[in-house]
Write a protein that holds these residues in place. Structure first.
Motif, PDB file in Angstrom:
ATOM      1  N   ILE A   1       0.821  -1.205   0.000  1.00 16.22           N
ATOM      2  CA  ILE A   1       0.000   0.000   0.000  1.00 16.22           C
ATOM      3  C   ILE A   1       0.857   1.258   0.000  1.00 16.22           C
ATOM      4  O   ILE A   1       0.554   2.228  -0.708  1.00 16.22           O
ATOM      5  N   THR A   2       1.983   1.278   0.738  1.00 19.44           N
ATOM      6  CA  THR A   2       2.808   2.484   0.766  1.00 19.44           C
ATOM      7  C   THR A   2       3.550   2.673  -0.560  1.00 19.44           C
ATOM      8  O   THR A   2       3.694   3.795  -1.041  1.00 19.44           O
ATOM      9  N   GLY A   3       4.028   1.580  -1.147  1.00 25.41           N
ATOM     10  CA  GLY A   3       4.752   1.684  -2.407  1.00 25.41           C
ATOM     11  C   GLY A   3       3.876   2.150  -3.549  1.00 25.41           C
ATOM     12  O   GLY A   3       4.268   3.026  -4.338  1.00 25.41           O
ATOM     13  N   VAL A   4       2.673   1.590  -3.656  1.00 24.68           N
ATOM     14  CA  VAL A   4       1.792   1.938  -4.781  1.00 24.68           C
ATOM     15  C   VAL A   4       1.231   3.348  -4.623  1.00 24.68           C
ATOM     16  O   VAL A   4       1.138   4.097  -5.609  1.00 24.68           O
ATOM     17  N   THR A   5       0.864   3.745  -3.397  1.00 21.85           N
ATOM     18  CA  THR A   5       0.395   5.122  -3.210  1.00 21.85           C
ATOM     19  C   THR A   5       1.527   6.120  -3.474  1.00 21.85           C
ATOM     20  O   THR A   5       1.296   7.196  -4.041  1.00 21.85           O
ATOM     21  N   SER A   6       2.758   5.767  -3.086  1.00 17.98           N
ATOM     22  CA  SER A   6       3.903   6.645  -3.362  1.00 17.98           C
ATOM     23  C   SER A   6       4.120   6.779  -4.867  1.00 17.98           C
ATOM     24  O   SER A   6       4.367   7.875  -5.379  1.00 17.98           O
ATOM     25  N   ALA A   7       4.036   5.656  -5.574  1.00 20.28           N
ATOM     26  CA  ALA A   7       4.189   5.679  -7.033  1.00 20.28           C
ATOM     27  C   ALA A   7       3.118   6.552  -7.669  1.00 20.28           C
ATOM     28  O   ALA A   7       3.389   7.322  -8.611  1.00 20.28           O
ATOM     29  N   TYR A   8       1.913   6.452  -7.180  1.00 15.34           N
ATOM     30  CA  TYR A   8       0.802   7.245  -7.714  1.00 15.34           C
ATOM     31  C   TYR A   8       1.058   8.742  -7.543  1.00 15.34           C
ATOM     32  O   TYR A   8       0.918   9.527  -8.494  1.00 15.34           O
TER      33      TYR A   8
ATOM     34  N   VAL B   1      12.336   3.869  -0.610  1.00 13.41           N
ATOM     35  CA  VAL B   1      12.230   2.551   0.016  1.00 13.41           C
ATOM     36  C   VAL B   1      10.876   2.431   0.710  1.00 13.41           C
ATOM     37  O   VAL B   1      10.588   3.143   1.677  1.00 13.41           O
ATOM     38  N   CYS B   2      10.051   1.534   0.199  1.00 17.20           N
ATOM     39  CA  CYS B   2       8.730   1.234   0.777  1.00 17.20           C
ATOM     40  C   CYS B   2       8.656  -0.274   1.001  1.00 17.20           C
ATOM     41  O   CYS B   2       7.683  -0.924   0.610  1.00 17.20           O
ATOM     42  N   GLY B   3       9.703  -0.828   1.600  1.00 20.69           N
ATOM     43  CA  GLY B   3       9.886  -2.270   1.643  1.00 20.69           C
ATOM     44  C   GLY B   3       9.291  -2.999   2.822  1.00 20.69           C
ATOM     45  O   GLY B   3       9.654  -4.155   3.067  1.00 20.69           O
ATOM     46  N   GLY B   4       8.398  -2.362   3.588  1.00 18.34           N
ATOM     47  CA  GLY B   4       7.806  -3.055   4.723  1.00 18.34           C
ATOM     48  C   GLY B   4       8.871  -3.537   5.695  1.00 18.34           C
ATOM     49  O   GLY B   4       9.817  -2.811   6.012  1.00 18.34           O
TER      50      GLY B   4
ATOM     51  N   GLU C   1      16.750  -4.086   6.528  1.00 12.57           N
ATOM     52  CA  GLU C   1      17.959  -4.562   5.857  1.00 12.57           C
ATOM     53  C   GLU C   1      18.371  -3.628   4.724  1.00 12.57           C
ATOM     54  O   GLU C   1      19.559  -3.333   4.539  1.00 12.57           O
ATOM     55  N   LEU C   2      17.397  -3.160   3.948  1.00 11.49           N
ATOM     56  CA  LEU C   2      17.708  -2.241   2.858  1.00 11.49           C
ATOM     57  C   LEU C   2      18.351  -0.960   3.378  1.00 11.49           C
ATOM     58  O   LEU C   2      19.321  -0.460   2.807  1.00 11.49           O
ATOM     59  N   ALA C   3      17.814  -0.433   4.472  1.00  7.92           N
ATOM     60  CA  ALA C   3      18.366   0.795   5.041  1.00  7.92           C
ATOM     61  C   ALA C   3      19.797   0.588   5.507  1.00  7.92           C
ATOM     62  O   ALA C   3      20.650   1.470   5.334  1.00  7.92           O
TER      63      ALA C   3
ATOM     64  N   PHE D   1      15.301   7.940  -0.208  1.00  9.89           N
ATOM     65  CA  PHE D   1      14.155   8.382   0.581  1.00  9.89           C
ATOM     66  C   PHE D   1      13.434   7.160   1.162  1.00  9.89           C
ATOM     67  O   PHE D   1      13.522   6.053   0.629  1.00  9.89           O
ATOM     68  N   TYR D   2      12.697   7.399   2.258  1.00 13.73           N
ATOM     69  CA  TYR D   2      11.973   6.313   2.937  1.00 13.73           C
ATOM     70  C   TYR D   2      10.516   6.689   3.165  1.00 13.73           C
ATOM     71  O   TYR D   2      10.190   7.814   3.555  1.00 13.73           O
ATOM     72  N   ASN D   3       9.642   5.733   2.915  1.00 10.68           N
ATOM     73  CA  ASN D   3       8.235   5.819   3.299  1.00 10.68           C
ATOM     74  C   ASN D   3       7.856   4.431   3.790  1.00 10.68           C
ATOM     75  O   ASN D   3       7.377   3.577   3.032  1.00 10.68           O
ATOM     76  N   THR D   4       8.078   4.203   5.070  1.00  6.97           N
ATOM     77  CA  THR D   4       7.960   2.840   5.605  1.00  6.97           C
ATOM     78  C   THR D   4       7.737   2.896   7.120  1.00  6.97           C
ATOM     79  O   THR D   4       7.684   3.979   7.713  1.00  6.97           O
TER      80      THR D   4
END
Length: 430
Positions: free
Chosen positions: A27-34, A274-277, A282-284, A400-403
């Motif tokens: 949900i965070t990745g797709v809304t961010s993409a939008y 990064v919206c990787g839940g 680990e990504l960070a 950037f991060y949204n997670t």
């Protein structure tokens, strides 16, 4: 401002568009993409699964719940976890086995008790803005996701629980939420299927419910007309940051491998979000940032309402039983979602029957519904120690991060997506 309606300038520019890669299609990745696409960015979304919304955004409790904005940072939360360690059916279960990440997270959780009220007020603010934005997106893009704007009703069985809830309600209302006390009689007029005995409740008429998976997949489809591209079945291996952009190295994930080792591929971009839940931790680390997300498992069942008695017996108003920490959502005429529990047990994704059974028992106790056909599910909530989402730029200019939205990803994502898109725009204009 968050309320600002974005305009899509994607086709108004003849110069090369700024390219942003979003990691994760929940949900965070797709809304961010939008939101990034609405600002005119070229957007590519990468996800290891073959479809969007296949992890925490697949089958949550369904509540768009500003009324659940209270953060968990209280000593009582930890004390309950310790008290309930011996109960496999406890609403909050803490695996006592040693894990450095888990216990460091818990210590940081306790350190944020002093921010309990301010963080709750901020969460209310974000939730109200997100609710408005999500409704707007759904209407604009014509997304059908079983939206029910019937409010959320919390109920309490004892005077003690209700007294605690009253002080919490006052704090939520101070933060701008419309929520008021209701008597047991008023509760049953709001939701006639309730048959139990209750001390009292609180009702938030502005909250809603919906199918997070249907919304996310519907929005992902809608983003394609704005030029968003998706690389499904691809796992990000590394992100290299340099002066002129980022290089994302990826390969086919286990779901997408046709046998043999997968070849590495590269994607060039101007920035990455990064919206990787739960994978954001680990990504960070790879990107030189500390994003202290810990996975907190939650369970749900989706009860199939296959007969007329069950269709009539399932509530349409969303409920929260405070003593059991169980929430409900009606997803159309033939589905009833019931969810709850918080389990601190690392990255374990097992669906445990001893955690599912209490949900089934609760339905059987409270409603005249057949639970013969109930589909179990478990997901890992990406939770920060302060219970607040991470919406910011990293140490590196193009990261950037949204997670880290925890149990409120569905509730907050429409707001944080706008925030992170504006943050990207402030550093890397289209």
């Amino acid at each position: 401002m968050l309320e600002k309606v974005h305009k899509n300038h994607a086709f108004q520019r003849s110069v090369r568009m700024c390219h942003v890669v979003v990691i994760g299609s929940g949900i965070t990745g797709v809304t961010s993409a939008y939101e990034l696409a609405q600002l005119g960015y070229q957007v590519t979304v990468i996800d290891k699964h073959l479809f969007p919304a296949m992890e925490t955004s697949f089958a949550n409790g369904g509540q768009l719940s500003a009324c659940n904005a209270e953060v968990w940072n209280q000593k009582s939360t930890v004390l309950k976890g310790i008290k309930w360690m011996s109960r496999k059916d406890a609403p909050l279960l803490l695996n006592p086995s040693f894990d450095l990440h888990k216990y460091a997270w818990l210590m940081e959780f306790l350190g944020n008790i002093k921010h309990y009220q301010s963080n709750t007020h901020e969460t209310v603010r974000l939730a109200l803005l997100a609710r408005e934005r999500l409704f707007s997106i759904a209407e604009q893009e014509g997304i059908d996701f079983n939206l029910e704007k019937k409010g959320i009703l919390h109920f309490y069985h004892t005077e003690q629980d209700y007294a605690v809830a009253t002080s919490v309600n006052n704090m939520l209302c101070d933060g701008g939420l419309e929520r008021y006390a209701v008597t047991p009689e008023e509760m049953k007029s709001i939701e006639p299927t309730l048959t139990g005995e209750y001390y009292g409740g609180f009702y938030c008429p502005g909250d809603a419910t919906g199918d997070i998976h249907k919304f996310t997949t519907g929005l992902a489809k809608a983003t394609e007309k704005y030029g968003v591209k998706y690389l499904f079945g691809m796992e990000v291996v590394d992100v290299q940051h340099h002066s002129k952009g980022v290089t994302i190295q990826y390969r086919a994930s286990m779901e997408n491998m046709q046998g043999g080792a997968a070849a590495f591929e590269e994607l060039q971009a101007d920035a990455v979000v990064v919206c990787g839940g739960v994978g954001s931790y680990e990504l960070a680390n790879k990107l030189g940032d500390r994003v202290n997300v810990y996975p907190v498992k939650g369970y749900s069942i989706t009860v199939q309402l296959d007969d007329e008695r069950s269709i009539k017996g399932a509530p349409w108003v969303s409920l929260l039983d405070e003593s059991a920490k169980i929430v409900t959502s009606r997803l159309g005429e033939n589905r009833f979602r019931v969810a709850g529990t918080a389990e601190f047990n690392g990255y374990n994704r097992d669906i445990r029957s001893d955690r599912i059974q209490p949900l089934i028992d609760w339905v059987n106790k409270n409603f005249d519904i057949s639970t013969e056909h109930s589909v179990p599910w478990a997901g890992l909530r990406p939770m920060m120690p302060n219970m607040m989402p991470v919406v910011r730029r990293g140490k590196r200019e193009r990261v950037f991060y949204n997670t880290g939205h925890g149990h409120l990803g569905w509730t907050l994502s429409a707001a944080t997506a706008v925030m992170i898109s504006q943050e990207v725009a402030s550093h890397h204009p289209v």
